[in-house]
Design an enzyme around this catalytic site. Structure first.
Site, PDB file in Angstrom:
ATOM      1  N   LEU A 121       0.864  -1.180   0.000  1.00 41.69           N
ATOM      2  CA  LEU A 121       0.000   0.000   0.000  1.00 41.69           C
ATOM      3  C   LEU A 121       0.901   1.230   0.000  1.00 41.69           C
ATOM      4  CD1 LEU A 121      -2.517  -1.341   2.677  1.00 41.69           C
ATOM      5  CD2 LEU A 121      -2.765  -1.400   0.184  1.00 41.69           C
ATOM      6  N   GLY A 123       0.102   4.609  -0.977  1.00 47.51           N
ATOM      7  CA  GLY A 123      -0.654   5.826  -1.282  1.00 47.51           C
ATOM      8  C   GLY A 123      -0.298   7.025  -0.436  1.00 47.51           C
ATOM      9  N   GLN A 198      -5.273   3.737  -6.599  1.00 52.66           N
ATOM     10  CA  GLN A 198      -6.541   3.665  -5.899  1.00 52.66           C
ATOM     11  C   GLN A 198      -7.406   4.831  -6.360  1.00 52.66           C
ATOM     12  OE1 GLN A 198      -4.458   4.893  -1.800  1.00 52.66           O
ATOM     13  NE2 GLN A 198      -6.634   4.610  -1.534  1.00 52.66           N
ATOM     14  N   HIS A 230      -7.239   2.374   2.536  1.00 54.87           N
ATOM     15  CA  HIS A 230      -6.822   1.148   1.844  1.00 54.87           C
ATOM     16  C   HIS A 230      -7.956   0.158   1.616  1.00 54.87           C
ATOM     17  CE1 HIS A 230      -6.491   0.137   6.069  1.00 54.87           C
ATOM     18  NE2 HIS A 230      -5.346   0.767   6.212  1.00 54.87           N
ATOM     19  N   ASN A 258       1.293  -2.536   4.569  1.00 49.08           N
ATOM     20  CA  ASN A 258       1.702  -1.135   4.421  1.00 49.08           C
ATOM     21  C   ASN A 258       3.183  -1.088   4.056  1.00 49.08           C
ATOM     22  OD1 ASN A 258      -0.857  -0.516   5.339  1.00 49.08           O
ATOM     23  ND2 ASN A 258      -0.204  -0.122   7.433  1.00 49.08           N
ATOM     24  N   ILE A 259       3.533  -0.221   3.121  1.00 47.64           N
ATOM     25  CA  ILE A 259       4.933  -0.177   2.686  1.00 47.64           C
ATOM     26  C   ILE A 259       5.851   0.341   3.792  1.00 47.64           C
ATOM     27  CG2 ILE A 259       4.955   2.154   1.651  1.00 47.64           C
ATOM     28  CD1 ILE A 259       6.507   0.524  -0.739  1.00 47.64           C
ATOM     29  N   ASP A 260       5.295   1.044   4.784  1.00 47.45           N
ATOM     30  CA  ASP A 260       6.151   1.548   5.870  1.00 47.45           C
ATOM     31  C   ASP A 260       6.285   0.559   7.028  1.00 47.45           C
ATOM     32  OD1 ASP A 260       3.726   1.742   7.186  1.00 47.45           O
ATOM     33  OD2 ASP A 260       3.758   3.924   7.397  1.00 47.45           O
ATOM     34  N   LYS A 403       6.207   5.378  11.404  1.00 50.51           N
ATOM     35  CA  LYS A 403       5.214   6.446  11.263  1.00 50.51           C
ATOM     36  C   LYS A 403       5.799   7.813  11.608  1.00 50.51           C
ATOM     37  CE  LYS A 403       1.862   3.511  10.387  1.00 50.51           C
ATOM     38  NZ  LYS A 403       1.372   3.378   8.991  1.00 50.51           N
TER      39      LYS A 403
END
Length: 516
Positions: A121, A123, A198, A230, A258-260, A403
């Site tokens: 993900l 975005g 998306q 998402h 999540n890409i992070d 984050k």
């Protein structure tokens, strides 16, 4: 108004047709029927669609169709989506412990991996950490970005096992252009990369509940649009044609994360659990959960509700039960957003129109003073639409999100080692848990400012807890152990000298080290 639907001429606002000029937007809307609110929205979206160039019309219309469905649910659903007293105890079989899973036989690994698609993900922007552009292109370790590490991980799998695991990035209109430029550098890698976008949904005015956008073309106002969370993955994945393409290739499961989340790597035990033995293809949806700590009290959790597994988010919890929801004793696990989903089941549910996810109402205040609403959905909330859904209680190491700069300090430190794109806890760390780090947002919140304050990243192998507040800098070779609290009061500055060892220390006041 009952029994007939009014459609205003294109050049006259709906509110004027129904009420004249004397009412405020909030009064007008409160008196509209639900049906008429939807008619008005359809009319506004039709006007917007006429402002975009012909080549964009089809994709914009798909977005608008999706938004109308979401808006309809928002308007028509009343009351809580979960009645607290009807939450059931999780059955023992609902969540399996990761330690009970078995690794696959070496000879079967290639076959298993060839049935897998990895989706990240992608975005989100890096604005919360003071960066421009997609979050995925922020360097996090050894000058490597989230995206670099992801590509390294999958290339390592493909080279090691001779398989063809593809990488799919779900971008948003905020991240797509920059991401397309970056992924060109991976053309020589043994990873086939796909992208899709998306949806782009219109933000709506909190009072009138109508779109604030004036145009829908390429020159659109970024503030007027948003990527809708998402949960939009399923329909956008199908609309892109990739869902059918991967089914045609014989792929069976998609692993979404999540890409992070640097802990979200392809796990062969979970893949084997899904595709081999007793569970072979029976589990259509697998959610990785992990034990909740005090740092995770707001994270969504799995519950049993109406004989189905469901994801319960804090936004769905009645105010009087929020403390119960946050209790580590009552709800012991939380959702990592690492999900493994059957492509065949996903396709069938989308074709049948039975995909069911709660609507999340996200209130925002724009810089121009406007109060708006974003309607969103969470990808994990679809768990109740699938058969045979299970949770796997995974080690905390599979949940390593970045984050804030607090998290960035951890992943840049000697707590972790880099192995083929994966971060692995150093064997020199005596405890399985990671330290709790809190850095003052005013001085450490932005990546550029954060990096300027460390001559080198401190040794944190024996650290339990670090709190830093105010104007603080760290010299080279600093070592932090136990609990360390450093507070520089307003107007003061603290320079931690090179080579300093701080163990169970509180440092406050003013400490300047000047060059001479």
């Amino acid at each position: 108004m009952v029994g007939r639907t009014l459609v205003p001429p294109l050049d006259i606002p709906w509110s004027e047709v129904v009420f004249g000029h004397q009412r405020s937007p909030s009064m007008e809307f409160k008196e509209l029927t639900k049906k008429d609110a939807q008619v008005q929205l359809t009319h506004e979206l039709q006007k917007l669609s006429t402002t975009c160039p012909q080549p964009m019309r089809e994709s914009v219309q798909l977005d608008f169709d999706g938004f109308e469905k979401l808006f309809s649910r928002f308007i028509n659903e009343s009351g809580p989506s979960v009645e607290w007293d009807r939450i059931q105890k999780l059955p023992d079989a609902a969540v399996t412990c990761y330690s009970e899973l078995h690794p696959p036989e070496g000879s079967t690994i290639k076959e298993l991996l060839n049935k897998l698609v990895v989706v990240k993900l992608n975005g989100g922007l890096g604005t919360s950490m003071g960066c421009q552009g997609p979050k995925s292109i922020i360097p996090v370790r050894s000058e490597l970005t989230f995206l670099d590490l992801t590509v390294q991980q999958i290339e390592h799998l493909n080279k090691t096992y001779g398989c063809t695991v593809p990488l799919v990035l779900m971008n948003s209109f905020n991240t797509d252009e920059d991401t397309q430029k970056v992924i060109r550098k991976y053309q020589g890698f043994q990873v086939k990369t796909y992208t899709f976008n998306q949806s782009r949904y219109p933000r709506i005015n909190k009072e009138s509940l109508m779109p604030i956008a004036k145009t829908a073309g390429n020159d659109f106002d970024l503030e007027a649009w948003y990527p809708p969370g998402h949960g939009d993955f399923y329909q956008s994945f199908k609309n892109s044609g990739l869902l059918q393409e991967f089914l045609n290739q014989g792929k069976e499961y998609v692993f979404i994360s999540n890409i992070d989340n640097l802990g979200a790597t392809v796990d062969l035990r979970i893949l084997s659990f899904l595709l081999q033995g007793d569970n072979s293809s029976k589990c259509e949806f697998l959610m990785e959960v992990t034990d909740k700590t005090r740092a995770d009290v707001k994270g969504g959790t799995l519950i049993q509700y109406e004989e189905k597994l469901r994801l319960l988010e804090i936004a769905q919890v009645p105010k009087e039960h929020v403390d119960d929801f946050k209790s580590v004793k009552t709800f012991k696990i939380f959702n990592t957003n690492n999900l493994w989903i059957s492509l065949k089941a996903m396709s069938q549910i989308l074709d049948e129109g039975t995909m069911d996810m709660e609507v999340i109402i996200n209130h925002k205040h724009l810089d121009n003073g406007l109060n708006i609403i974003q309607l969103e959905q969470a990808v994990g909330a679809a768990v109740k639409s699938f058969n045979g859904a299970v949770g796997i209680n995974v080690p905390r190491s599979r949940f390593l999100p970045v984050k804030k700069t607090d998290d960035l300090l951890l992943v840049m430190s000697n707590l972790y080692r880099l192995q083929q794109g994966s971060l692995v806890m150093s064997p020199l760390r005596m405890f399985e848990t990671t330290p709790l780090v809190k850095l003052g947002p005013n001085h450490f919140g932005r990546v550029k400012e954060f990096l300027r304050r460390f001559a080198s990243i401190p040794d944190m192998l024996e650290l339990d807890h670090l709190t830093v507040s105010g104007d603080v800098t760290f010299g080279k070779g600093v070592s932090l152990k136990g609990t360390v609290i450093i507070i520089a009061n307003h107007g003061d500055r603290i320079d931690i000298p090179p080579g300093a060892i701080l163990e169970n220390k509180i440092v406050s006041g003013n400490l300047r080290i000047l060059d001479h």
